[in-house]
Design a protein around this motif. Structure first.
Motif, short mmCIF file in Angstrom:
data_model
loop_
_atom_site.label_atom_id
_atom_site.label_comp_id
_atom_site.label_asym_id
_atom_site.label_seq_id
_atom_site.Cartn_x
_atom_site.Cartn_y
_atom_site.Cartn_z
N LEU A 1 -2.64 -2.15 4.80
CA LEU A 1 -3.18 -3.28 4.06
C LEU A 1 -4.22 -4.02 4.89
O LEU A 1 -3.99 -4.35 6.04
CB LEU A 1 -2.06 -4.25 3.67
CG LEU A 1 -2.45 -5.51 2.93
CD1 LEU A 1 -3.01 -5.15 1.54
CD2 LEU A 1 -1.26 -6.44 2.80
N CYS B 1 -6.26 -1.67 0.30
CA CYS B 1 -5.62 -0.67 1.15
C CYS B 1 -6.68 0.27 1.72
O CYS B 1 -7.67 0.57 1.07
CB CYS B 1 -4.62 0.15 0.33
SG CYS B 1 -3.24 -0.84 -0.29
N CYS C 1 0.83 -1.21 0.00
CA CYS C 1 0.00 0.00 0.00
C CYS C 1 0.87 1.26 0.00
O CYS C 1 1.98 1.26 0.54
CB CYS C 1 -0.90 0.01 1.24
SG CYS C 1 -2.11 -1.31 1.22
N ASN D 1 -1.43 4.68 4.04
CA ASN D 1 -2.44 3.63 3.92
C ASN D 1 -1.92 2.35 4.56
O ASN D 1 -0.72 2.18 4.72
CB ASN D 1 -2.77 3.35 2.46
CG ASN D 1 -3.52 4.49 1.80
OD1 ASN D 1 -4.73 4.55 1.83
ND2 ASN D 1 -2.78 5.45 1.24
#
Length: 149
Positions: A25, A32, A19, A23
């Motif tokens: 995962l 994401c 990601c 962000n």
């Protein structure tokens, strides 16, 4: 490693994805999601590990603004406006105090070196002559006679 039906790949991870910054995962959805506000790196929606500039991680693992003490030098060796004002005020105060002390010392020195002149001044007559008309003038002869009685 044996993978469940329908999975294959690196360590049987169904989601092999990275990601972008800010962000995290979500493995179960292989997608994401955005980190909490002002968070650069997080492991989930509630845990931030690295914050944006001028923010710090608090006890709840969220990003909060950094608190800098007032009148303190800012990071990088600089000094903010309040800090500079405090320094200038301190310098001006010290210079003023030194000037007052110098003036008091000068007057005291003058009086010690010239006692007759300092006590016999008449307004408008400068610093010369005897000031018998001056209400603050004490004639030494009268003072001496008063003390002797």
């Amino acid at each position: 490693c044996s993978c469940p039906t329908g999975y294959s790949g690196q360590l049987c991870d169904p989601c092999n994805r990275t990601c972008p910054t800010g962000n995290y995962l979500i493995n179960s959805a292989c997608s994401c999601a955005k980190c909490p506000l002002y968070c650069k790196v997080c492991s989930n929606s509630n845990t931030c590990t690295t914050c944006s500039d001028n923010y710090t991680v608090n006890a709840q693992n969220l990003c909060v603004p950094e608190v800098k003490p007032k009148n303190a030098a800012v990071q990088g060796g600089g000094c903010d406006g309040a800090c500079i004002g405090g320094i200038i005020g301190g310098i001006l105060g010290a210079v003023l105090l030194a000037g007052i002390i110098a003036a008091v010392v000068a007057v005291a020195y003058f009086v010690m070196k010239n006692p007759a002149t300092a006590t016999s001044a008449v307004p408008g007559a400068g610093l010369s002559g005897v000031a018998k008309d001056n209400p603050l003038y004490l004639d030494p002869k009268i003072v001496e006679d008063s003390v002797a009685q």
